[in-house]
Design an enzyme around this catalytic site. Structure first.
Site, PDB file in Angstrom:
ATOM      1  CG  ASP A 103      -1.917  -1.121   1.213  1.00 26.52           C
ATOM      2  OD1 ASP A 103      -2.132  -1.699   0.142  1.00 26.52           O
ATOM      3  OD2 ASP A 103      -2.468  -1.417   2.287  1.00 26.52           O
ATOM      4  CE  LYS A 104       0.497   8.473  -1.865  1.00 28.07           C
ATOM      5  NZ  LYS A 104      -0.443   9.511  -2.361  1.00 28.07           N
TER       6      LYS A 104
END
Length: 252
Positions: A103-104
Site C-alpha cells: 500500500d502507498k
C-alpha cells in the site's frame, strides 16, 4: 536469438522505433560489423553490440531489493504519484515491475524484477511463500487474537472472503500493540483488513521479509540494491551459486 532492435530497446537505448532509426543510420555494430537491418538476429548471450562505439551488454533478468518508503505507489507508472520504479537507479532492462504490491503508506521490502516466472511463483498462494510484517496496531492484541489469525478469518464485506492461517506474534500488548505477522497470500489490503475484522486499526506497517530473504538493514527508505546470488537462490528455492555462475550475464 533476438532481433537487434528489441535487444537495444530492452536495454533502454530508446524506444523500438528509436532503436530502428539508430540501426538504419549505421550507428550500430554487432560483433564488429555494421548492421543496418533492425530485423537482424543476434545471440544475446554472446554478441558484442555497440551503439556509436559504446558497448551495450544484454541483461536478460534484473533483480532488486527496495526499501519502499511511505508515499510511493507500487506501480510501473502513474500520472500523479511517484512510483517505486523511479527509485531504481542504474537499471538496465526497461521491463521491470514490482513483485506484488505494498500500500502507498506501507513501508519495507519490495522486490523489483522483470522475471515473470519468478514473480508468479512468489505470489501464488499455492506456493505458501512467507511474507513477514511488523505492525503497530490500535487495540489490545491478545492470545485470542493470535488464535483467530491462526484459524483464518473472514475479511470480506457482504460476501465471505477467508484468509489462510497466519502466524501472529505479540511483541508488546497495550492500547497500541506491536506485533509481527506472517502470511502466505496477498489479498487487497489484507493485513489492514485482518485487524479490522477483530476491531483493530493498523497505524504503521512494514514488510520485513519475503520468500526467505530479509530487508537489508543498511538500505535507507527509498534505497535499493541488486539481489545477491544467495538471495536469488533462496527465492528460486532450487538455484545454487553454481547455477547462477553458469547463467553468466543473463541476469543481474
Amino acid at each position: 536469438m533476438i532481433r537487434l532492435d528489441k535487444y537495444l530497446a530492452d536495454m533502454g537505448v530508446g524506444t523500438r522505433s528509436e532503436a530502428k532509426r539508430l540501426i538504419r543510420q549505421g550507428k550500430v555494430t554487432a560483433d564488429g560489423a555494421a548492421v543496418k537491418s533492425p530485423e537482424y538476429r543476434i545471440d544475446e548471450t554472446s554478441a558484442c553490440v555497440r551503439v556509436e562505439g559504446n558497448e551495450i551488454s544484454y541483461i536478460k533478468y534484473e533483480y532488486y531489493m527496495l526499501n519502499k518508503p511511505a508515499g510511493v505507489v507500487s506501480a510501473t507508472e502513474d500520472p500523479k504519484e511517484k512510483t517505486v520504479l523511479e527509485l531504481i537507479t542504474g537499471r538496465k532492462h526497461k521491463g521491470l515491475f514490482p513483485v506484488g504490491r505494498l500500500d502507498k503508506d506501507t513501508e519495507g521490502l519490495l522486490l523489483i524484477t522483470n522475471d515473470g516466472a519468478l514473480a508468479h511463483r512468489l505470489l501464488s498462494p499455492k506456493k505458501h511463500v512467507d511474507k513477514t510484517y511488523y505492525a503497530r496496531v490500535k487495540g489490545l492484541v491478545t492470545k485470542e487474537t493470535v488464535r483467530q489469525f491462526s484459524a483464518g478469518m473472514d475479511i470480506g464485506k457482504g460476501r465471505e472472503e477467508r484468509t489462510m492461517p497466519a502466524k501472529l506474534r505479540i511483541i508488546q500488548a497495550g492500547e497500541i500493540s506491536e506485533v509481527r505477522l506472517v502470511i502466505q497470500e496477498g489479498k487487497y489490503h489484507q493485513v489492514k483488513r485482518m485487524f479490522q475484522a477483530v476491531g483493530m486499526e493498523v497505524l504503521y506497517l512494514k514488510r520485513e521479509a519475503f520468500g526467505g530473504i530479509s530487508l537489508d538493514e543498511a538500505l535507507p527508505p527509498g534505497g535499493a540494491r541488486r539481489l545477491t546470488k544467495e538471495e536469488l537462490g533462496l527465492l528460486n528455492g532450487r538455484e545454487t551459486d553454481g547455477d547462477a555462475e553458469r547463467h553468466g550475464r543473463d541476469y543481474i
